[in-house]
Design a protein around this motif. Structure first.
Motif, PDB file in Angstrom:
ATOM      1  N   ASP A  30      29.587  43.953  40.709  1.00 38.36           N
ATOM      2  CA  ASP A  30      29.080  42.610  40.979  1.00 38.36           C
ATOM      3  C   ASP A  30      28.219  42.571  42.239  1.00 38.36           C
ATOM      4  OD1 ASP A  30      28.688  39.883  40.571  1.00 38.36           O
ATOM      5  OD2 ASP A  30      30.468  39.328  41.710  1.00 38.36           O
ATOM      6  N   ASP A  85      28.236  38.372  47.363  1.00 38.23           N
ATOM      7  CA  ASP A  85      29.596  38.764  46.947  1.00 38.23           C
ATOM      8  C   ASP A  85      30.476  39.168  48.134  1.00 38.23           C
ATOM      9  OD1 ASP A  85      31.320  38.990  44.659  1.00 38.23           O
ATOM     10  OD2 ASP A  85      31.176  41.167  44.755  1.00 38.23           O
ATOM     11  N   HIS A 110      31.404  34.098  45.469  1.00 37.10           N
ATOM     12  CA  HIS A 110      32.329  33.359  44.582  1.00 37.10           C
ATOM     13  C   HIS A 110      33.794  33.571  44.982  1.00 37.10           C
ATOM     14  CE1 HIS A 110      33.444  36.750  41.572  1.00 37.10           C
ATOM     15  NE2 HIS A 110      32.904  37.311  42.620  1.00 37.10           N
ATOM     16  N   HIS A 111      34.044  34.006  46.207  1.00 37.48           N
ATOM     17  CA  HIS A 111      35.436  34.184  46.642  1.00 37.48           C
ATOM     18  C   HIS A 111      35.972  32.888  47.261  1.00 37.48           C
ATOM     19  CE1 HIS A 111      34.080  38.401  46.394  1.00 37.48           C
ATOM     20  NE2 HIS A 111      35.324  38.624  46.033  1.00 37.48           N
ATOM     21  N   THR A 130      29.448  36.771  41.234  1.00 37.35           N
ATOM     22  CA  THR A 130      28.306  36.360  42.058  1.00 37.35           C
ATOM     23  C   THR A 130      27.022  36.504  41.249  1.00 37.35           C
ATOM     24  OG1 THR A 130      29.439  36.936  44.101  1.00 37.35           O
ATOM     25  CG2 THR A 130      27.044  36.849  44.199  1.00 37.35           C
ATOM     26  N   ASP A 160      32.754  42.140  36.655  1.00 37.45           N
ATOM     27  CA  ASP A 160      33.675  41.215  37.337  1.00 37.45           C
ATOM     28  C   ASP A 160      34.544  40.409  36.364  1.00 37.45           C
ATOM     29  OD1 ASP A 160      33.484  41.776  40.019  1.00 37.45           O
ATOM     30  OD2 ASP A 160      33.037  39.711  40.610  1.00 37.45           O
TER      31      ASP A 160
HETATM   32 MN   LIG Z   1      32.398  39.557  42.667  1.00 42.08          MN
END
Ligand SMILES: [Mn+2]
Length: 324
Positions: A30, A85, A110-111, A130, A160
């Motif tokens: 990712d 990411d 996207h965390h 991401t 991912d």
């Molecule tokens: Mn990721």
């Protein structure tokens, strides 16, 4: 902690000729797919874009970033920096200064645990990858996505989501991929490079690691380790353990899988996966780590047996909460 719009971020990127893209250490499909897609797309717009790395790109992902990676700052003049990411700046410790030295710093991720460390931020925890956000960003920039860029986005989403099997997979993931297909992507070749190009040494290593699986909490937990000695004996690298923690989780009845990697004498990297009910990001954050509800990790500065004891104690508590 508020998102800026992708339109605003895209406009900022287009203002610059020099674009520096930052991935996280121990790169995965990712972060590298997202970086490569962005790099490819803006290069096609005539920009001078590079991905800066501080460790090696895993062998099986090298095809994504051909002629894109540098280890030193490649520009003389001003540049904009874009981290992809990365949940926080600890994910690129050696490049923090260079990231911050960009005239504008952008954070796309996207965390759930993202610290909004950019001047402009776009963090979408519900996004499976991401790479999905990069797709939306390129759309917002009105850039036509080429087959080459599309294949890199596809690699990010495919890895991912665990080949579209993980809980993070959404209708949007499939919708974006269907759009990528329209560019003529060679999904068969990308799939082969990602998942069907395993070296025999890696299989030998997996054989050793899997031979050491320990089940606990009535088979709801599975744990195993890799040591430096096992890598030496099989002539492999730590990156060759990619996918092990998912293999553990795939066992019938297992809810949480734990994989401990001996990085050094007093340094253990822990990867955890949850199947359906458990939240492993809660456990990882107890040890200063981060990640997602179903996929998280942390580092423990103890020897491997002590680290294992510490982490399994917390994993058992989580299982107790669910099944107790
Ligand atoms: Mn990721």
């Amino acid at each position: 902690m508020k998102n800026d719009s992708l339109k605003k971020i895209g406009d900022k990127i287009l203002e610059y000729d020099n674009i520096l893209i930052i991935t996280h250490i121990l790169g995965d499909g990712d972060t590298l797919g997202s970086a490569a897609a962005l790099c490819q797309a803006v290069r096609e717009q005539g920009k001078n874009a590079w991905i800066m790395i501080e460790d090696k790109v895993p062998e099986y992902l090298k095809f994504l970033v051909v002629d894109m990676c540098v280890e030193e700052l490649p520009f003389k003049g001003n540049y904009i920096s874009v981290a992809v990411d990365c949940s926080d700046m600890e994910r690129f410790p050696e490049r923090r200064k260079i990231f911050r030295s960009g005239e504008i710093c952008i954070n796309i991720d996207h965390h759930l645990t993202n610290t909004f460390f950019g001047d402009y931020n776009y963090v979408e925890p519900d996004s499976a990858a991401t790479a999905e956000i990069i797709y939306l960003l390129l759309k917002a920039m009105k850039i036509e996505i080429s087959k080459e860029a599309a294949e890199k986005i596809y690699a990010g989403i495919n890895t991912d989501t665990g080949k579209f099997q993980n809980a993070n997979t959404t209708a949007r993931s499939h919708k974006i991929v269907s759009e990528l297909y329209k560019t003529g992507i060679d999904h068969i070749t990308v799939g082969i490079k990602l998942f069907q190009s395993v070296k025999p040494e890696k299989l030998m290593l997996e054989n050793k690691i899997i031979g050491n699986i320990e089940m606990f909490y009535d088979g709801r937990g599975a744990c195993t380790v890799v040591t430096q000695k096992m890598l030496e004996e099989t002539g492999t690298l730590m990156e060759d353990t990619e996918g092990i923690v998912e293999i553990l989780r795939s066992l019938d009845g297992v809810e949480i899988s734990v994989f401990l990697k001996e990085m050094g004498e007093e340094e253990v990297k822990v990867s955890m996966r949850a199947k359906k009910e458990a939240d492993v990001s809660k456990i990882s954050s107890l040890f200063g780590g981060g990640g997602h509800v179903k996929a998280a990790g942390c580092t423990i500065n103890k020897d491997i047996s002590e680290a294992k004891e510490m982490i399994l104690r917390e994993v058992e508590k989580e299982l107790e909460m669910i099944y107790g």
